[in-house]
Design an enzyme around this catalytic site. Structure first.
Site, PDB file in Angstrom:
ATOM      1  N   CYS A 294       0.868  -1.181   0.000  1.00 12.00           N
ATOM      2  CA  CYS A 294       0.000   0.000   0.000  1.00 12.00           C
ATOM      3  C   CYS A 294       0.908   1.235   0.000  1.00 12.00           C
ATOM      4  O   CYS A 294       2.134   1.118   0.155  1.00 12.00           O
ATOM      5  CB  CYS A 294      -0.856  -0.010   1.260  1.00 12.00           C
ATOM      6  SG  CYS A 294       0.184  -0.046   2.751  1.00 12.00           S
TER       7      CYS A 294
ATOM      8  N   CYS B 101       2.418   5.746   8.884  1.00 17.62           N
ATOM      9  CA  CYS B 101       1.559   5.987   7.720  1.00 17.62           C
ATOM     10  C   CYS B 101       0.644   7.180   8.004  1.00 17.62           C
ATOM     11  O   CYS B 101       0.048   7.267   9.093  1.00 17.62           O
ATOM     12  CB  CYS B 101       0.724   4.750   7.419  1.00 17.62           C
ATOM     13  SG  CYS B 101      -0.462   5.061   6.082  1.00 17.62           S
TER      14      CYS B 101
ATOM     15  N   GLU C 195       0.333  -0.942  16.332  1.00 24.78           N
ATOM     16  CA  GLU C 195      -0.527   0.202  15.969  1.00 24.78           C
ATOM     17  C   GLU C 195      -1.468   0.551  17.126  1.00 24.78           C
ATOM     18  O   GLU C 195      -1.725   1.736  17.401  1.00 24.78           O
ATOM     19  CB  GLU C 195      -1.334  -0.107  14.695  1.00 24.78           C
ATOM     20  CG  GLU C 195      -2.183   1.094  14.265  1.00 24.78           C
ATOM     21  CD  GLU C 195      -3.005   0.836  13.015  1.00 24.78           C
ATOM     22  OE1 GLU C 195      -2.509   0.191  12.069  1.00 24.78           O
ATOM     23  OE2 GLU C 195      -4.164   1.297  12.980  1.00 24.78           O
TER      24      GLU C 195
ATOM     25  N   CYS D  10      -8.446   1.515   6.576  1.00 28.10           N
ATOM     26  CA  CYS D  10      -7.915   2.304   5.456  1.00 28.10           C
ATOM     27  C   CYS D  10      -8.339   1.723   4.109  1.00 28.10           C
ATOM     28  O   CYS D  10      -8.823   0.594   4.017  1.00 28.10           O
ATOM     29  CB  CYS D  10      -6.402   2.393   5.559  1.00 28.10           C
ATOM     30  SG  CYS D  10      -5.582   0.891   5.032  1.00 28.10           S
TER      31      CYS D  10
ATOM     32  N   SER E 202       1.658 -10.055  10.574  1.00 24.74           N
ATOM     33  CA  SER E 202       1.013  -9.004   9.780  1.00 24.74           C
ATOM     34  C   SER E 202      -0.496  -9.108   9.931  1.00 24.74           C
ATOM     35  O   SER E 202      -1.136 -10.015   9.402  1.00 24.74           O
ATOM     36  CB  SER E 202       1.409  -9.161   8.307  1.00 24.74           C
ATOM     37  OG  SER E 202       0.588  -8.341   7.506  1.00 24.74           O
ATOM     38  N   SER E 203      -1.054  -8.159  10.655  1.00 20.27           N
ATOM     39  CA  SER E 203      -2.488  -8.182  10.961  1.00 20.27           C
ATOM     40  C   SER E 203      -3.312  -8.174   9.674  1.00 20.27           C
ATOM     41  O   SER E 203      -4.220  -8.987   9.487  1.00 20.27           O
ATOM     42  CB  SER E 203      -2.812  -6.960  11.833  1.00 20.27           C
ATOM     43  OG  SER E 203      -4.177  -6.740  11.898  1.00 20.27           O
ATOM     44  N   ASN E 204      -2.993  -7.277   8.755  1.00 20.11           N
ATOM     45  CA  ASN E 204      -3.826  -7.165   7.544  1.00 20.11           C
ATOM     46  C   ASN E 204      -3.739  -8.429   6.700  1.00 20.11           C
ATOM     47  O   ASN E 204      -4.733  -8.824   6.089  1.00 20.11           O
ATOM     48  CB  ASN E 204      -3.462  -5.899   6.759  1.00 20.11           C
ATOM     49  CG  ASN E 204      -2.224  -6.066   5.912  1.00 20.11           C
ATOM     50  OD1 ASN E 204      -2.288  -6.516   4.779  1.00 20.11           O
ATOM     51  ND2 ASN E 204      -1.063  -5.749   6.478  1.00 20.11           N
TER      52      ASN E 204
END
Ligand code: 10E
Ligand code: SF4
Length: 333
Positions: A20, A107, A137, A206, A234-236
Site C-alpha cells: 500500500c 503511515c 498500531e 484504510c 502481519s495483521s492485515n
C-alpha cells in the site's frame, strides 16, 4: 515432467494486492535515509511486518531495534526511523530528550486515526479503540492519550462487558487493518448499547485494507486453495486469510516464501486464489507464481476489483535524495 503432462491450474491473481502507499513510503524513508546519511540507520520495530523487507534493509545497513534506548550513545547522531505502524507520544518525546535525530515513517492514515482519537478526547469523550491487544498500531494509538483515556475493545463480547463511567460521552476509532465485516459487527454492537457514541469524522479502516479484502472476497468462491503472501505478525495479511476462508475458498493459507509451500499437502487443485498483504513485496508473489508454473500448466487470470492511485510523499528532509528503480528492486523485482 513434459509441459503437456502438467495438470492445468488457473491462478486468480487479485488486484489490488501487496504494498500500500503507507508501506511503500515507509520503506522509501529507510532507503533514502541510508542513501543520505549512510549506515547505520536505526529502525524502531520492523518498518513493516515482513522479514524479507527487513532483511533487505539490513543488507543495506539498517539496524532494527525495539526501543530507542538500544541506540548506543556514540550513535546518537545516526537517524532513527519509527515504523509505519505508529508510536506512542512518549517515543518522539524520549527521542527529543536524548537529542536523537528521528524520522517518523508512521503511515499518514494511521496518523489520521491518532488525530481522531485526540479530537474525541479534547471534546470530553472517553475513547473506545476497536483493535487487537498488543499490536504496535494499537499501542501507538492508545499512547496518544493519557493512561485511562482509551478502552480497547476486541470483540462483540467485550462490548457487552464494557462499563464506561459516562455512556453519553464516548467516541470510537479503530485499527486501520481490521476485518471490515467483523468491525461492522462490533461498531453496530457499540451503537446499539451506547446510542450517543460518536464515530470518527473519517473511516479508520484504510483504503488498502478495504480494497484487499474486497478483492479476496470476489475471488475466493470456488477456489480450491487461496494463498495470501504475508507474515504471521502481519495483521492485515491474516485478515485476508480469514476473508478467503469465509468467502468460499476450500482452504486458505498464509505463506511467506515459495519455499514454505508444502507441495505434497496441496492435493489436487484446479483453481488457486492468490493475493498479498499490504507489507508483502511483489517479488515474492512472482516467486510463488513461478513455483506453481514449475509444477502446473498455469493460466493467470487477473481479478481487478479496484484501481489505487494513493501515493504518500516522504518527508521534506529526504526529498533532495533521488530514489531510483534500482533502489527498490529488492522488493519490486
Ligand atoms: O500488522 P499490520 O497489518 O498492521 O502491519 P503490516 O506491516 O503487515 O502492514 C502495513 C500496515 C500498517 C503499517 C498498519 N496500518
Ligand atoms: Fe497505511 Fe493502510 Fe497501508 Fe496501514 S495498511 S500503512 S494504514 S495505507
Amino acid at each position: 515432467m513434459p509441459e503437456s503432462n502438467k495438470h492445468p491450474l488457473t491462478i486468480r491473481l487479485c488486484q489490488p494486492r501487496g504494498f500500500c502507499a503507507g508501506v511503500d513510503r515507509a520503506i522509501q524513508i529507510v532507503v533514502l535515509a541510508l542513501k543520505k546519511y549512510g549506515a547505520p540507520v536505526y529502525v524502531r520495530h520492523e518498518i513493516v511486518h515482513n522479514r524479507y523487507v527487513v532483511e533487505g534493509l539490513q543488507n543495506l545497513g539498517a539496524v532494527f531495534i525495539e526501543e530507542i534506548d538500544e541506540i548506543p550513545d556514540e550513535h546518537r547522531d545516526c537517524p532513527v526511523v519509527f515504523s509505519a505502524h505508529g508510536v506512542p507520544k512518549s517515543v518522539p518525546r524520549d527521542a527529543a530528550e536524548r537529542a536523537l535525530f528521528y524520522l517518523d515513517a508512521t503511515c499518514p492514515l494511521v496518523s489520521k486515526v491518532h488525530k481522531q482519537a485526540i479530537r474525541h478526547h479534547r471534546l470530553g469523550r472517553h475513547v473506545v479503540l476497536v483493535g487487537h491487544a498488543g499490536h504496535p498500531e494499537v499501542i501507538g494509538t492508545m499512547g496518544q492519550l493519557p493512561d485511562g483515556a482509551v478502552s480497547l475493545i476486541e470483540t462483540e463480547e467485550d462490548v457487552a462487558r464494557f462499563a464506561p463511567a459516562d455512556p453519553a460521552a464516548l467516541g470510537f476509532v479503530t485499527q486501520t487493518t481490521l476485518s471490515v465485516d467483523d468491525t461492522a459487527g462490533i461498531v453496530g454492537a457499540l451503537q446499539r448499547r451506547f446510542p450517543a457514541i460518536q464515530a470518527p469524522a473519517a473511516e479508520s479502516i484504510c483504503y488498502a485494507t478495504t480494497n484487499r479484502q474486497e478483492a479476496v472476497k470476489e475471488t475466493a468462491p470456488g477456489a480450491d486453495l487461496f494463498l495470501i503472501v504475508g507474515a504471521p505478525n502481519s495483521s492485515n495479511s491474516r485478515r485476508l486469510v480469514e476473508v478467503a476462508e469465509r468467502s468460499g475458498a476450500k482452504r486458505a493459507l498464509l505463506v511467506q516464501r515459495a519455499a514454505d509451500i508444502a507441495w505434497d499437502e496441496i492435493g489436487p487443485i484446479r483453481t488457486l486464489g492468490l493475493s498479498a498483504g499490504a507489507s508483502a513485496p511483489e517479488i515474492i508473489v512472482n516467486e510463488i507464481v513461478e513455483a506453481f508454473r514449475d509444477r502446473f500448466d498455469v493460466t493467470v487470470e487477473l481479478a481487478v476489483t479496484a484501481t489505487e492511485t494513493e501515493d504518500f510523499p516522504v518527508m521534506r528532509a529526504l526529498r533532495d535524495v533521488e530514489l531510483t528503480r534500482a533502489d527498490m528492486a529488492f522488493v519490486n523485482g
